[in-house]
Design an enzyme around this catalytic site. Structure first.
Site, PDB file in Angstrom:
ATOM      1  N   ARG A 116     -83.433 105.216 -84.192  1.00  0.00           N
ATOM      2  CA  ARG A 116     -82.508 104.587 -83.243  1.00  0.00           C
ATOM      3  C   ARG A 116     -81.400 103.831 -83.958  1.00  0.00           C
ATOM      4  O   ARG A 116     -80.317 103.638 -83.435  1.00  0.00           O
ATOM      5  CB  ARG A 116     -83.255 103.595 -82.339  1.00  0.00           C
ATOM      6  N   ASP A 169     -84.073 108.206 -80.150  1.00  0.00           N
ATOM      7  CA  ASP A 169     -85.195 108.261 -81.093  1.00  0.00           C
ATOM      8  C   ASP A 169     -85.874 109.611 -81.123  1.00  0.00           C
ATOM      9  O   ASP A 169     -85.747 110.426 -80.203  1.00  0.00           O
ATOM     10  CB  ASP A 169     -86.248 107.228 -80.688  1.00  0.00           C
ATOM     11  N   VAL A 197     -81.208 115.453 -80.376  1.00  0.00           N
ATOM     12  CA  VAL A 197     -80.418 114.592 -81.263  1.00  0.00           C
ATOM     13  C   VAL A 197     -81.058 113.212 -81.405  1.00  0.00           C
ATOM     14  O   VAL A 197     -81.832 112.784 -80.552  1.00  0.00           O
ATOM     15  CB  VAL A 197     -78.963 114.448 -80.747  1.00  0.00           C
ATOM     16  N   LYS A 209     -76.006 116.733 -72.238  1.00  0.00           N
ATOM     17  CA  LYS A 209     -76.296 118.064 -72.763  1.00  0.00           C
ATOM     18  C   LYS A 209     -75.748 119.114 -71.814  1.00  0.00           C
ATOM     19  O   LYS A 209     -75.908 119.016 -70.591  1.00  0.00           O
ATOM     20  CB  LYS A 209     -77.811 118.261 -72.916  1.00  0.00           C
ATOM     21  N   ASP A 259     -80.086 114.631 -69.883  1.00  0.00           N
ATOM     22  CA  ASP A 259     -80.744 115.861 -70.315  1.00  0.00           C
ATOM     23  C   ASP A 259     -81.156 116.654 -69.078  1.00  0.00           C
ATOM     24  O   ASP A 259     -80.360 117.402 -68.526  1.00  0.00           O
ATOM     25  CB  ASP A 259     -81.920 115.497 -71.225  1.00  0.00           C
ATOM     26  N   ASP A 299     -78.630 106.646 -72.466  1.00  0.00           N
ATOM     27  CA  ASP A 299     -78.157 107.241 -73.712  1.00  0.00           C
ATOM     28  C   ASP A 299     -77.706 108.681 -73.521  1.00  0.00           C
ATOM     29  O   ASP A 299     -76.661 109.081 -74.003  1.00  0.00           O
ATOM     30  CB  ASP A 299     -79.243 107.148 -74.810  1.00  0.00           C
ATOM     31  N   LYS A 330     -85.399 102.292 -73.992  1.00  0.00           N
ATOM     32  CA  LYS A 330     -84.703 101.603 -75.037  1.00  0.00           C
ATOM     33  C   LYS A 330     -83.442 102.346 -75.454  1.00  0.00           C
ATOM     34  O   LYS A 330     -82.578 101.793 -76.117  1.00  0.00           O
ATOM     35  CB  LYS A 330     -85.614 101.463 -76.268  1.00  0.00           C
TER      36      LYS A 330
HETATM   37  P1  IMP Z   1     -83.709 113.266 -68.674  1.00  0.00           P
HETATM   38  O1  IMP Z   1     -84.480 112.470 -67.691  1.00  0.00           O
HETATM   39  O2  IMP Z   1     -84.360 114.578 -68.978  1.00  0.00           O
HETATM   40  O3  IMP Z   1     -82.234 113.432 -68.344  1.00  0.00           O
HETATM   41  O4  IMP Z   1     -83.838 112.584 -70.087  1.00  0.00           O
HETATM   42  C1  IMP Z   1     -83.300 111.393 -70.373  1.00  0.00           C
HETATM   43  C2  IMP Z   1     -84.109 110.708 -71.437  1.00  0.00           C
HETATM   44  O5  IMP Z   1     -84.784 111.610 -72.323  1.00  0.00           O
HETATM   45  C3  IMP Z   1     -83.160 109.947 -72.294  1.00  0.00           C
HETATM   46  O6  IMP Z   1     -83.012 108.644 -71.810  1.00  0.00           O
HETATM   47  C4  IMP Z   1     -83.783 110.017 -73.660  1.00  0.00           C
HETATM   48  O7  IMP Z   1     -84.634 108.913 -73.858  1.00  0.00           O
HETATM   49  C5  IMP Z   1     -84.610 111.266 -73.659  1.00  0.00           C
HETATM   50  N1  IMP Z   1     -83.914 112.376 -74.359  1.00  0.00           N
HETATM   51  C6  IMP Z   1     -83.397 113.488 -73.816  1.00  0.00           C
HETATM   52  N2  IMP Z   1     -82.831 114.275 -74.738  1.00  0.00           N
HETATM   53  C7  IMP Z   1     -82.983 113.641 -75.912  1.00  0.00           C
HETATM   54  C8  IMP Z   1     -82.576 113.944 -77.261  1.00  0.00           C
HETATM   55  O8  IMP Z   1     -81.943 114.956 -77.587  1.00  0.00           O
HETATM   56  N3  IMP Z   1     -82.921 113.017 -78.200  1.00  0.00           N
HETATM   57  C9  IMP Z   1     -83.598 111.865 -77.925  1.00  0.00           C
HETATM   58  N4  IMP Z   1     -83.971 111.543 -76.667  1.00  0.00           N
HETATM   59  C10 IMP Z   1     -83.669 112.417 -75.673  1.00  0.00           C
HETATM   60 MG    MG Z   2     -86.319 108.304 -75.850  1.00  0.00          MG
END
Ligand code: IMP
Ligand code: MG
Length: 180
Positions: free
Chosen positions: A170, A164, A158, A136, A108, A105, A48
């Protein structure tokens, strides 16, 4: 302001305010429109978290555009990445031969974008162009970059503008950091 804006009192500090986000989206939309190959864009929005960002960004792109949404889960309610990416939809959009603009969004660990981009390529799309509101500044588990990044932020958790914590925040109109 009261908690009308979604628990504003839980927020420690505003990292990126609404006006700054809006200005940045103007520029991102111009970049995307300039750089994308001619023809309709197929935007794929990761739910979402990316829905607010996508709604504001895509309305700024002045060309024919189709929008699909994908439900993926990578976080399970906490502030740590679970390490696995789950596709929650029974049917994925038909991406064969399309140039896809994949929107999330935040970048990470990179696992989500990598997993989805790989899947779209397997499904025969022509190219995946990725866009995120936030990235990040950290060493990522997956070696992945986004083609379009709204803002680089530090490695902290964040919320707001689609992001969220345990399903909440959100609807905050800005990106902020929660109180400890
Ligand atoms: P990744 O797969 O680790 O790159 O993470 C991506 C997903 O993790 C994003 O789509 C977010 O839903 C969630 N996420 C990562 N960091 C944050 C944060 O700081 N706040 C909220 N959601 C996050
Ligand atoms: Mg999330």
């Amino acid at each position: 302001m009261s908690d009308m804006l979604g628990h504003r009192e839980d927020v420690d500090r505003v990292l990126i305010d609404e006006k700054v986000i809006e200005k940045r989206l103007d520029t991102m939309a111009e970049e995307i429109d300039r750089e994308f190959p001619a023809g309709p864009i197929l935007a794929i929005v990761l739910l979402k978290g990316a829905f607010v960002f996508a709604a504001d960004l895509l309305r700024r792109i002045p060309r024919p555009l189709e929008i699909e949404c994908l439900n993926v889960a990578s976080y399970h309610g906490g502030t740590e990445s679970s390490g696995s990416v789950k596709f929650l939809d029974h049917v994925l959009p038909d991406v064969k031969g399309r140039h896809v603009l994949l929107l999330d969004d935040i970048l990470d660990t990179g696992r989500t974008l990598k997993a989805v981009a790989d899947r779209l390529m397997l499904d025969g799309c022509a190219a995946v162009h990725t866009g995120v509101l936030l990235a990040k500044d950290k060493v990522r588990a997956e070696d992945v970059q986004a083609d379009y990044v709204g803002f680089e932020i530090g490695d902290e958790f964040v919320v707001g503008y689609g992001l969220d914590y345990q399903g909440l925040y959100r609807n905050l109109p800005f990106v902020g950091v929660l109180k400890p």
